[in-house]
Write a protein that holds these residues in place. Structure first.
Motif, PDB file in Angstrom:
ATOM      1  N   GLN A   1       0.818  -1.203   0.000  1.00 34.94           N
ATOM      2  CA  GLN A   1       0.000   0.000   0.000  1.00 34.94           C
ATOM      3  C   GLN A   1       0.859   1.264   0.000  1.00 34.94           C
ATOM      4  O   GLN A   1       0.605   2.204  -0.740  1.00 34.94           O
ATOM      5  CB  GLN A   1      -0.901  -0.010   1.227  1.00 34.94           C
ATOM      6  N   THR A   2       1.906   1.230   0.845  1.00 28.38           N
ATOM      7  CA  THR A   2       2.821   2.371   0.913  1.00 28.38           C
ATOM      8  C   THR A   2       3.415   2.633  -0.456  1.00 28.38           C
ATOM      9  O   THR A   2       3.469   3.775  -0.927  1.00 28.38           O
ATOM     10  CB  THR A   2       3.970   2.054   1.892  1.00 28.38           C
TER      11      THR A   2
ATOM     12  N   ARG B   1       2.343   1.711  -3.390  1.00 23.31           N
ATOM     13  CA  ARG B   1       1.352   2.150  -4.370  1.00 23.31           C
ATOM     14  C   ARG B   1       1.160   3.655  -4.236  1.00 23.31           C
ATOM     15  O   ARG B   1       1.101   4.382  -5.215  1.00 23.31           O
ATOM     16  CB  ARG B   1       0.040   1.403  -4.142  1.00 23.31           C
ATOM     17  N   LYS B   2       1.120   4.106  -2.987  1.00 26.69           N
ATOM     18  CA  LYS B   2       0.946   5.530  -2.719  1.00 26.69           C
ATOM     19  C   LYS B   2       2.134   6.325  -3.282  1.00 26.69           C
ATOM     20  O   LYS B   2       1.964   7.358  -3.920  1.00 26.69           O
ATOM     21  CB  LYS B   2       0.823   5.738  -1.208  1.00 26.69           C
ATOM     22  N   VAL B   3       3.347   5.815  -3.041  1.00 29.37           N
ATOM     23  CA  VAL B   3       4.546   6.506  -3.527  1.00 29.37           C
ATOM     24  C   VAL B   3       4.524   6.600  -5.049  1.00 29.37           C
ATOM     25  O   VAL B   3       4.778   7.663  -5.624  1.00 29.37           O
ATOM     26  CB  VAL B   3       5.809   5.765  -3.036  1.00 29.37           C
TER      27      VAL B   3
ATOM     28  N   LEU C   1       1.984   6.504  -6.984  1.00 25.60           N
ATOM     29  CA  LEU C   1       0.905   7.403  -7.382  1.00 25.60           C
ATOM     30  C   LEU C   1       1.354   8.862  -7.267  1.00 25.60           C
ATOM     31  O   LEU C   1       1.121   9.676  -8.168  1.00 25.60           O
ATOM     32  CB  LEU C   1      -0.309   7.150  -6.480  1.00 25.60           C
ATOM     33  N   LEU C   2       2.039   9.160  -6.160  1.00 24.99           N
ATOM     34  CA  LEU C   2       2.531  10.529  -5.944  1.00 24.99           C
ATOM     35  C   LEU C   2       3.541  10.919  -7.017  1.00 24.99           C
ATOM     36  O   LEU C   2       3.569  12.053  -7.478  1.00 24.99           O
ATOM     37  CB  LEU C   2       3.193  10.642  -4.565  1.00 24.99           C
TER      38      LEU C   2
ATOM     39  N   HIS D   1      10.789  10.734  -2.866  1.00 29.18           N
ATOM     40  CA  HIS D   1      10.191  10.264  -1.620  1.00 29.18           C
ATOM     41  C   HIS D   1      11.168   9.345  -0.913  1.00 29.18           C
ATOM     42  O   HIS D   1      11.749   8.468  -1.524  1.00 29.18           O
ATOM     43  CB  HIS D   1       8.889   9.530  -1.903  1.00 29.18           C
TER      44      HIS D   1
ATOM     45  N   GLU E   1      -7.102  14.644   3.684  1.00 28.78           N
ATOM     46  CA  GLU E   1      -7.520  13.465   2.935  1.00 28.78           C
ATOM     47  C   GLU E   1      -6.531  12.313   3.118  1.00 28.78           C
ATOM     48  O   GLU E   1      -6.904  11.206   3.454  1.00 28.78           O
ATOM     49  CB  GLU E   1      -7.629  13.829   1.458  1.00 28.78           C
ATOM     50  N   ALA E   2      -5.254  12.639   2.920  1.00 28.28           N
ATOM     51  CA  ALA E   2      -4.274  11.557   2.920  1.00 28.28           C
ATOM     52  C   ALA E   2      -3.269  11.659   4.051  1.00 28.28           C
ATOM     53  O   ALA E   2      -2.404  10.812   4.197  1.00 28.28           O
ATOM     54  CB  ALA E   2      -3.528  11.554   1.591  1.00 28.28           C
ATOM     55  N   GLU E   3      -3.377  12.721   4.848  1.00 29.77           N
ATOM     56  CA  GLU E   3      -2.387  12.847   5.912  1.00 29.77           C
ATOM     57  C   GLU E   3      -2.987  13.505   7.140  1.00 29.77           C
ATOM     58  O   GLU E   3      -4.072  14.083   7.097  1.00 29.77           O
ATOM     59  CB  GLU E   3      -1.168  13.636   5.427  1.00 29.77           C
TER      60      GLU E   3
ATOM     61  N   PRO F   1       1.505  10.371   6.747  1.00 24.41           N
ATOM     62  CA  PRO F   1       0.472   9.855   5.848  1.00 24.41           C
ATOM     63  C   PRO F   1      -0.512   8.974   6.612  1.00 24.41           C
ATOM     64  O   PRO F   1      -0.101   8.178   7.452  1.00 24.41           O
ATOM     65  CB  PRO F   1       1.256   9.043   4.812  1.00 24.41           C
TER      66      PRO F   1
END
Lengths: 483, 115
Positions: A192-193, A195-197, A199-200, A208, A410-412, A481
């Motif tokens: 998940q982490t 995927r987030k990275v 995406l960012l 990051h 939203e995300a943090e 996050p």
């Protein structure tokens, strides 16, 4: 156009002009391998006059070495015989006194019983592509020689390249990992982490930084500090990612020692508050015990004394337990789901005593409706807040207000810790996260607290920012996050 | 008797009442200031660290409001006997003694003037 303009002569003229205009050399050769005509480009490149060229045998115009190396006469005869063109052959040509030129040439049969020899100068292209190859080789060797893991992925996180340091550390060859998702080789819970990275990185330009284990071919985990950077094309579109990883084993050992000693330093700061808070219940117990030793006391009073003793011991013991929990080295660094509010409240319990003896009021505004879940190591997060709280308390020797507010995005989540203390000089603002930077007198602070907070926050994919002006207090904002 | 910890007040009240003293307990510096400015007390036991104010600050205000009347013993788990802060407060005649927590009942009673 007039009739005169349309005469065959006119076409010849046009043909001649076109031939002279094109950036390639064009020669017409007859069956006896004599040159019938040449364009201007050839004359310029070969540095010959037209009279010395037209009507001459090919062998006289081209240097012997070219005639031998390219076997051009045989090739031309072959074209005359078969009527099949020869295309894209390479020829290196050096006219006297000029640097070497490289040509691609083609031999084309034409209906007038002649062949056309077309020569295109590709010297510059060849030079450029050699340069590109040289740079590529150099870059490849930089990546290959690095002792850090360097890998590249597509935008979805599928591995494209994997350097030898990555092969060595992971025990996995490039063949084994190419095309696989990077997260498959990382510790559990990272999907998940990551995927987030990724995406960012698709939308942003920033790198990051984070830490998580790499799982080796033998199943072991190696803790690695990672930097993810988006790879952009000429139009600014993210086309993939570059991931650099450093084995943290040695650094982690040192960091743990550092964190531990910093923690002990923080305990020193808390000692005053702790003493005050433990001696109160001790004093109550002590007196109550003395009452119990007296004769002729009522059974009601006796019971009350016992209850006071029990409550006092419980109180002192709870303070000690909190302390032990904080002082003990964090056994592991595995990131798990953590409720940030619990971390903050537990940390506040530890410093309330110190705040009280300094007449500092604590204002707490936390998200009430639901737990604030982040991925982290609660012992480390506690250390971050402990340091910031203690810094705030230290900044208010004559009392004040320490306020802690939480804001959910939203995300943090952002936690703002403000004091009403002396504030930070502007010249110190960009140094406060540097290791060993301290404005405290010798023996009062190690200057490590905030640098450790910073590294812990980074490890959690978060950040810490400071805002302050002298005399007006300081606000530190910790962002993490959300899960 | 000034202490923000109700159990501490309980302890001292029990000891002092058993010896026939009348005891008034207050839990904050603010309230202590008010009482000291408006009433006469034979003796004051003052906690050094109160949530709203330092014990010594309360004493300073009391002296300023009614000079030379209040006799104070500072009671604290925060300071120790030869603490420079304590010594200075005694030298300045702010307090006439210091009692460290925890204390025996005789420690407390001995702190009271015999008169």
């Amino acid at each position: 156009m007039s009739a005169k303009d349309m005469s065959p002569n006119r076409f010849e003229l046009l043909y001649g002009m076109l031939l002279d205009a094109i950036p390639s050399s064009v020669l017409l050769v007859d069956e006896k391998l004599h040159i019938v005509s040449v364009n201007r480009n050839f004359l310029v490149k070969s540095q010959r006059g037209e009279a010395m060229t037209v009507g001459r045998p090919l062998a006289e115009v081209f240097p012997t070495i070219i005639m031998e190396n390219t076997d051009i006469e045989r090739r031309i005869r072959e074209v005359f015989r078969t009527g099949t063109p020869v295309k894209g052959q390479r020829m290196t040509y050096r006219a006297p006194g000029v640097p070497i030129r490289i040509y691609y040439y083609s031999i084309l049969p034409i209906p007038t019983n002649q062949v056309m020899l077309l020569m295109e100068d590709v010297t510059e292209q060849v030079r450029l592509s050699e340069e590109v190859r040289r740079v590529e080789r150099h870059l490849a060797s930089v990546v290959e020689s690095a002792s850090d893991i360097v890998l590249s992925t597509d935008t979805e996180g599928r591995i494209l390249t994997w350097n030898s340091a990555a092969e060595k550390l992971s025990g996995l060859s490039t063949q084994e990992v190419r095309g696989q998702y990077f997260f498959q080789f990382c510790g559990s819970n990272q999907q998940q982490t990551l995927r987030k990275v990724f995406l960012l990185m698709k939308s942003g330009n920033e790198s990051h930084t984070t830490e998580f284990p790499l799982v080796t071919s033998s199943g072991d985990s190696i803790l690695v500090s990672w930097v993810f950077s988006p790879m952009k094309d000429d139009y600014g579109q993210t086309v993939g990612a570059v991931v650099v990883g450093r084995d943290l084993a040695e650094r982690r050992k040192l960091e743990n020692q550092l964190r531990q000693s910093q923690k002990l330093a923080a305990l020193g700061v808390m000692a005053g508050g702790i003493a005050h808070e433990i001696r109160n219940p001790l004093a109550v117990c002590y007196s109550a015990a003395e009452f119990l030793l007296m004769d002729n006391i009522s059974s009601e009073f006796r019971n009350e004394c016992s209850r006071k003793i029990q409550a006092g011991i419980q109180k002192a013991s709870a303070i000690i337990e909190n302390l032990l929990r904080f002082a003990r080295p964090s056994p592991d660094t595995e990131m798990v789901q953590v409720d940030l509010n619990t971390v903050i409240k537990d940390t506040l319990d530890l410093i309330t005593n110190q705040a009280r003896v300094q007449q500092i009021r604590i204002q707490l505004e936390l998200e009430q409706r639901r737990p604030v879940l982040v991925l982290g190591v609660s012992g480390l997060l506690q250390q971050v807040f402990m340091n910031i709280f203690l810094n705030g308390i230290n900044a208010m020797p004559d009392g004040g207000v320490l306020s802690i507010t939480e804001e959910i995005f939203e995300a943090e989540v952002a936690v703002r810790i403000s004091d009403t203390g002396m504030g930070i000089e502007e010249s110190d603002l960009d140094k406060i996260f540097d290791p060993f930077h301290t404005t405290s007198p010798i023996g009062k602070g190690t200057g490590l607290g905030l640098s450790i907070c910073y590294s812990i926050a980074q490890q959690h994919l978060g950040s810490i920012h400071v805002q302050s002006s002298p005399g007006k207090g300081a606000t530190l904002t910790v962002r993490l996050p959300l899960l | 008797m000034v202490d923000d910890e109700p159990d501490m007040c309980w302890v001292m009240e029990c000891i002092l009442r058993s010896k026939g003293y009348e005891v008034v307990t207050v839990l904050s510096g603010e309230e202590a200031c008010y009482q000291l400015a408006n009433r006469d007390f034979f003796f004051v036991f003052m906690d050094a660290k109160l949530p709203d104010m330092d014990g010594l600050e309360v004493v300073r205000r009391a002296h300023a409001a009614r000079p030379g009347i209040v006799r104070v013993v500072l009671v604290s788990g925060y300071h120790y006997h030869d603490d420079p802060v304590i010594r200075q407060a005694i030298n300045e005649n702010l307090i006439c003694g210091f009692l460290a927590k925890p204390f025996t009942h005789s420690d407390l009673l001995n702190a009271l003037p015999s008169s």
